[in-house]
Design a protein around this motif. Sequence first.
Motif, PDB file in Angstrom:
ATOM      1  N   ASP A 127       0.858  -1.192   0.000  1.00  0.00           N
ATOM      2  CA  ASP A 127       0.000   0.000   0.000  1.00  0.00           C
ATOM      3  C   ASP A 127       0.897   1.246   0.000  1.00  0.00           C
ATOM      4  O   ASP A 127       2.127   1.146   0.029  1.00  0.00           O
ATOM      5  CB  ASP A 127      -0.972  -0.022   1.194  1.00  0.00           C
ATOM      6  N   ARG A 128       0.249   2.420  -0.038  1.00  0.00           N
ATOM      7  CA  ARG A 128       1.017   3.661  -0.165  1.00  0.00           C
ATOM      8  C   ARG A 128       2.028   3.846   0.974  1.00  0.00           C
ATOM      9  O   ARG A 128       3.136   4.327   0.771  1.00  0.00           O
ATOM     10  CB  ARG A 128       0.067   4.859  -0.209  1.00  0.00           C
ATOM     11  N   LYS A 146       4.654  11.604  -6.735  1.00  0.00           N
ATOM     12  CA  LYS A 146       3.350  11.033  -7.111  1.00  0.00           C
ATOM     13  C   LYS A 146       3.505  10.014  -8.246  1.00  0.00           C
ATOM     14  O   LYS A 146       2.992   8.888  -8.168  1.00  0.00           O
ATOM     15  CB  LYS A 146       2.416  12.168  -7.542  1.00  0.00           C
ATOM     16  N   PHE A 149       5.209   6.798  -7.079  1.00  0.00           N
ATOM     17  CA  PHE A 149       4.302   5.887  -6.369  1.00  0.00           C
ATOM     18  C   PHE A 149       3.383   5.172  -7.365  1.00  0.00           C
ATOM     19  O   PHE A 149       3.134   3.970  -7.238  1.00  0.00           O
ATOM     20  CB  PHE A 149       3.472   6.668  -5.342  1.00  0.00           C
ATOM     21  N   GLU A 153       3.122   1.100  -7.976  1.00  0.00           N
ATOM     22  CA  GLU A 153       1.851   0.368  -7.914  1.00  0.00           C
ATOM     23  C   GLU A 153       1.591  -0.377  -9.222  1.00  0.00           C
ATOM     24  O   GLU A 153       1.148  -1.531  -9.217  1.00  0.00           O
ATOM     25  CB  GLU A 153       0.713   1.339  -7.617  1.00  0.00           C
TER      26      GLU A 153
END
Length: 164
Positions: A127-128, A146, A149, A153
């Motif tokens: 997860d983040r 951003k 990330f 993902e």
Amino acid sequence: MIEPQKIVPISFKINGRTVSLEVEAGETALHAIRERLHLTGAKEGCGIGECGACTILVDGKAVNGCLMLAAQLDGTSVRTVEGLAEGESLHPIQQAFLDHHAVQCGFCTPGLIMSTVALLEEHSRPDRRTIADGLSGNLCRCTGYKQIFQAVEAAAERKKENTK
Ligand code: FES
Ligand code: FES
């Protein structure tokens, strides 16, 4: 008078190839990899363990090459960003960084990618928060994180699909 440094013979694997070197006792792993093996993906940013631009994997763990002595590489297995692509095909993490515009100047990118390799080997669906923790040692001055990330993902998702 400055004493000459002791020379240390070492042998280790790097990106699947066994290499033997003679390094100075005080030489960093990053210096040996960049200057003796001419693998210049890992970068020297701060030189003091703050930026992560020098990240390499040693026996599967992400480490700062600038803080490790070259002599400590003896007997290890090292991976650098040069070992990821297969021929003309980028590694899925490299491709995800490209697809998500997670590369601007690119100085941080090899280190971030190697930290991501280690992260995704430990966490298949991070997860983040887990991503933030995993990449907390890697600084990027350009992207605002951003896109990085999002790239991580996407790479995790692709890895999951490929293992179905
Ligand atoms: Fe190693 Fe910055 S150059 S952490
Ligand atoms: Fe420039 Fe990260 S892309 S420092």
